[in-house]
Scaffold this motif. Sequence first.
Motif, PDB file in Angstrom:
ATOM      1  N   TYR A 129     -12.292  17.682  19.794  1.00 23.72           N
ATOM      2  CA  TYR A 129     -13.477  17.777  18.938  1.00 23.72           C
ATOM      3  C   TYR A 129     -14.656  18.361  19.707  1.00 23.72           C
ATOM      4  O   TYR A 129     -15.334  19.267  19.241  1.00 23.72           O
ATOM      5  CB  TYR A 129     -13.817  16.384  18.397  1.00 23.72           C
ATOM      6  N   MET A 155     -17.565  24.748   9.093  1.00 21.32           N
ATOM      7  CA  MET A 155     -17.108  25.621  10.168  1.00 21.32           C
ATOM      8  C   MET A 155     -17.920  26.916  10.257  1.00 21.32           C
ATOM      9  O   MET A 155     -17.874  27.598  11.274  1.00 21.32           O
ATOM     10  CB  MET A 155     -15.634  26.003   9.942  1.00 21.32           C
ATOM     11  N   ILE A 156     -18.607  27.259   9.172  1.00 15.28           N
ATOM     12  CA  ILE A 156     -19.284  28.557   9.126  1.00 15.28           C
ATOM     13  C   ILE A 156     -20.590  28.478   9.904  1.00 15.28           C
ATOM     14  O   ILE A 156     -21.392  27.584   9.683  1.00 15.28           O
ATOM     15  CB  ILE A 156     -19.568  28.961   7.667  1.00 15.28           C
ATOM     16  N   PRO A 157     -20.805  29.400  10.832  1.00 15.43           N
ATOM     17  CA  PRO A 157     -22.072  29.373  11.571  1.00 15.43           C
ATOM     18  C   PRO A 157     -23.253  29.610  10.644  1.00 15.43           C
ATOM     19  O   PRO A 157     -23.197  30.482   9.769  1.00 15.43           O
ATOM     20  CB  PRO A 157     -21.922  30.517  12.572  1.00 15.43           C
ATOM     21  N   ILE A 187     -15.810  33.138  16.066  1.00 12.87           N
ATOM     22  CA  ILE A 187     -15.786  31.678  16.003  1.00 12.87           C
ATOM     23  C   ILE A 187     -14.541  31.189  15.275  1.00 12.87           C
ATOM     24  O   ILE A 187     -13.870  30.254  15.720  1.00 12.87           O
ATOM     25  CB  ILE A 187     -17.076  31.153  15.342  1.00 12.87           C
ATOM     26  N   GLU A 203     -25.875  31.038  11.112  1.00 20.22           N
ATOM     27  CA  GLU A 203     -26.469  32.365  11.256  1.00 20.22           C
ATOM     28  C   GLU A 203     -25.950  33.324  10.195  1.00 20.22           C
ATOM     29  O   GLU A 203     -26.618  34.299   9.856  1.00 20.22           O
ATOM     30  CB  GLU A 203     -26.171  32.924  12.655  1.00 20.22           C
ATOM     31  N   MET A 204     -24.732  33.042   9.693  1.00 22.34           N
ATOM     32  CA  MET A 204     -24.186  33.863   8.617  1.00 22.34           C
ATOM     33  C   MET A 204     -25.086  33.785   7.393  1.00 22.34           C
ATOM     34  O   MET A 204     -25.233  34.744   6.645  1.00 22.34           O
ATOM     35  CB  MET A 204     -22.792  33.359   8.220  1.00 22.34           C
ATOM     36  N   TYR A 220     -20.474  14.018   4.030  1.00 18.34           N
ATOM     37  CA  TYR A 220     -19.227  13.520   4.612  1.00 18.34           C
ATOM     38  C   TYR A 220     -19.438  12.156   5.268  1.00 18.34           C
ATOM     39  O   TYR A 220     -18.672  11.212   5.079  1.00 18.34           O
ATOM     40  CB  TYR A 220     -18.708  14.546   5.622  1.00 18.34           C
ATOM     41  N   LYS A 256     -12.939   9.895  14.388  1.00 17.90           N
ATOM     42  CA  LYS A 256     -12.024  10.433  13.400  1.00 17.90           C
ATOM     43  C   LYS A 256     -11.932   9.533  12.177  1.00 17.90           C
ATOM     44  O   LYS A 256     -12.106   8.340  12.266  1.00 17.90           O
ATOM     45  CB  LYS A 256     -10.636  10.549  14.019  1.00 17.90           C
ATOM     46  N   GLY A 257     -11.614  10.162  11.043  1.00 13.54           N
ATOM     47  CA  GLY A 257     -11.256   9.377   9.882  1.00 13.54           C
ATOM     48  C   GLY A 257     -12.378   9.086   8.919  1.00 13.54           C
ATOM     49  O   GLY A 257     -13.367   9.693   8.892  1.00 13.54           O
ATOM     50  N   LYS A 268     -23.359  30.393  19.607  1.00 13.13           N
ATOM     51  CA  LYS A 268     -24.561  30.574  18.800  1.00 13.13           C
ATOM     52  C   LYS A 268     -25.836  30.352  19.598  1.00 13.13           C
ATOM     53  O   LYS A 268     -26.892  30.152  19.021  1.00 13.13           O
ATOM     54  CB  LYS A 268     -24.525  29.611  17.612  1.00 13.13           C
ATOM     55  N   THR A 274     -11.715  28.857  17.031  1.00 13.56           N
ATOM     56  CA  THR A 274     -11.391  27.550  16.479  1.00 13.56           C
ATOM     57  C   THR A 274      -9.915  27.486  16.116  1.00 13.56           C
ATOM     58  O   THR A 274      -9.230  26.507  16.420  1.00 13.56           O
ATOM     59  CB  THR A 274     -12.258  27.281  15.237  1.00 13.56           C
ATOM     60  N   GLY A 314     -18.221  11.989  15.903  1.00 13.04           N
ATOM     61  CA  GLY A 314     -17.010  12.255  16.660  1.00 13.04           C
ATOM     62  C   GLY A 314     -15.857  11.333  16.348  1.00 13.04           C
ATOM     63  O   GLY A 314     -14.764  11.535  16.842  1.00 13.04           O
ATOM     64  N   VAL A 340     -11.043  16.589  10.205  1.00 11.26           N
ATOM     65  CA  VAL A 340     -11.142  15.443   9.321  1.00 11.26           C
ATOM     66  C   VAL A 340      -9.757  14.919   9.027  1.00 11.26           C
ATOM     67  O   VAL A 340      -8.897  15.627   8.525  1.00 11.26           O
ATOM     68  CB  VAL A 340     -11.826  15.847   8.020  1.00 11.26           C
ATOM     69  N   LEU A 363     -15.956  20.746   3.258  1.00 14.87           N
ATOM     70  CA  LEU A 363     -15.668  20.533   4.674  1.00 14.87           C
ATOM     71  C   LEU A 363     -15.464  21.848   5.396  1.00 14.87           C
ATOM     72  O   LEU A 363     -15.871  22.008   6.546  1.00 14.87           O
ATOM     73  CB  LEU A 363     -14.426  19.650   4.836  1.00 14.87           C
ATOM     74  N   PHE A 408      -7.045  25.002  17.718  1.00 16.24           N
ATOM     75  CA  PHE A 408      -6.233  24.101  16.902  1.00 16.24           C
ATOM     76  C   PHE A 408      -4.759  24.297  17.217  1.00 16.24           C
ATOM     77  O   PHE A 408      -4.002  23.345  17.383  1.00 16.24           O
ATOM     78  CB  PHE A 408      -6.486  24.349  15.423  1.00 16.24           C
ATOM     79  N   PHE A 445     -18.928  35.463  13.252  1.00 23.77           N
ATOM     80  CA  PHE A 445     -18.136  34.598  12.379  1.00 23.77           C
ATOM     81  C   PHE A 445     -16.650  34.731  12.699  1.00 23.77           C
ATOM     82  O   PHE A 445     -15.933  33.737  12.845  1.00 23.77           O
ATOM     83  CB  PHE A 445     -18.431  34.985  10.928  1.00 23.77           C
TER      84      PHE A 445
END
Lengths: 331, 353
Positions: free
Chosen positions: B273, A161-163, B336, A165-166, A206, A330-331, B284, B340, A328, B2, A157, B344, B333
């Motif tokens: 979200y 979050m990692i773009p 971002i 492009e990395m 997921y 949740k859960g 990006k 984020t 979008g 999540v 999960l 949060f 990176f």
Amino acid sequence: MKNESTQTPILEKKRYVDFKNVKVNDNIVLSLEEAGKTVDAIKRAEKVNHVIVTILTYIFILALALIVVFPFYWMIITSLKQNDEIHSLTQTFFPNIVMWSNYVHVLQVFDFTTYMFNTIVVAIFSTIGTLLTTVLAAFAFARLRFKGRDSVFAVFLMTMMIPGEMMVISNYITVASFGWVGSNQTLIQAYLAMIVPFWTSVFYIYLLRQNFKQIPNELYLAAKVDGKSDWSFLWKVMVPLAAPTLISITILKFMGTWNSYVWPNLVTSKADYRLISNGLRSSSFVDVDAGVTEYGYQMAATVLVTVPLFLLFVFFRKYIMKGVGRAGIKG
Amino acid sequence: MVAQTEPKNPNELYDEVRPVYEEGYDSSTNTVVRLVSKRASDKAYRTRGIEDLGARNNWKGWLYLAPVLILVAVFLIYPLINTIFIAFTENYQYASGKFDGLTFKNFTYILGLTTKDNGARETYFVKYAIPNTFLIVIVTVPVATLLALLISVALNSIKWFQKVLQTIFFLPYVTNAIAVGMVFSVIFDQTGVINYLFHTDITWIYGANQYTAMIPLCLYIVWSSIPFKILIFLSGLQGIDKQYYQAAQIDSAPKWKVLWKITVPLLSPQILYILITSFIGAWKEYTAVVGLFNGPGTYGKGGDPNMETIVYYIYENLNQNTSAAAAAAVFLFIIILAFTGLQFLASKKRVHY
């Protein structure tokens, strides 16, 4: 019918006070605005208010809907215009002469069928790979218990979050080290380079895991009693039950391939190996005589690229919107 | 984003509440006391839970996961570490994998603070990529989110043509980003329909200045990012209990107050979200630029890549200047992650789950 009307909850409608039957001692609180008005006047004012709000809402919505649709409309009519008309001082909202010949010309200049074929091949094989790995992983995460499962899932999960492009830089190096990229690249190597890195998607795992979790435990128990193995339970019971999600994944994956631009551009050495978006952007629609870009041809090509997606949307609207929308929840 | 999916309360799984007994010895009265708890403990749930059936197949879970684990390791985890590593190497050659030692110079180089060995100074990243990307983020994210929120609230409140309008607003989602970008560049052409309708003669696309070209670009990004937001907001709105609105109606609360005091707080998980995903997406931005300008810039004065974004910079330098591209990727990176994380933290108090 009468019973129904009396049973409507009090909350549904406002309660109105009949002024004639009110005594001074009754505890009635009136708002300042409504003081001194008759019940009918208040009711009428509210009705008028409601109508005005509804009309304003529709004006707002329809105006924006018009803006949303306008680029599509403009794309289609421009694709049917002559070049002179496109660049003329007075813009027309419908072509003077409908030029179907634009499309004929574009099919000669823009190698639509090759790009389309490449895109479909890449889409089919990357979808099959994704579905296989996703089903297996989602089953493991949803139904099997083993040490480290939750921590592996948490790591998965986090990678969302990692773009991307990395990863592109190193993935390019990896694919090159497999020998799939280079000046003497074959078509198969180009396909492999475009397909294999996309054989897995954490997000779909997921999504499917959530779906698998909703399948009742009793089914699993019943299958166990019948002596079914995990493997046959997965393919005979869970996969059919999760079919809607799998269809959503398939369509979204197809749409993703149809839209992918960066990666195919990077890893292919020849224009013939590329996908539809690359073909569209790199094809030249310049008129040889005039030396300017023929927007009519260009827009005809964009129509050709957009229409298949629209057809997909028309037939699978439910699955697309569900698949996208589930992201979008949740859960 | 999540939420915990494991039901904490076992009653969600079993209708009846099974009492859990625990025996203890009371020394003062010399009797055995039986403690009765109505709530089944977590442990009780676990031993009764279905997942225990698979407990014997410890190795099997890994077998099912194997294909994904291999792919994730090769194409996700390894590249992540490798890119960070490349960002600290000097003159990394992607073909041979050779480099001239470790350095921090790549970051100072892309930020225009130091020059390369051959004296070249990088200015595009600071001059164009960062300001352009930042502008896109601060303009498109709030505008698109607010617009999407208003549209969804309006869509949710109307009776006629609701489904049709909903479908229309979803249309931009099912289009090819490059294709529609090209359509926008035709619409904003110097002899195009926008200049005609507003009686202006502005160069929007080819040869335009950095900030003028930002207008069609941002419009296009907002246009294409709204459908997803509307879909998420609508599904959130449909989940809100009608009683809140009925209560507000009885109190004759004005519409804007209902929106601000009921709808927005109850929709806050979806708003959070959307904000996070669209912030990440806006940082990006790349294909919109390609679609609209057919390159990193409008090629106005001097032919600089004046519409370059951070991601565009990464892709442009991938082959020739891999170390700088990796440094830019790490830079993105970090931005971002920071954004984020901040969102949060800021939302912890304000979001109602």
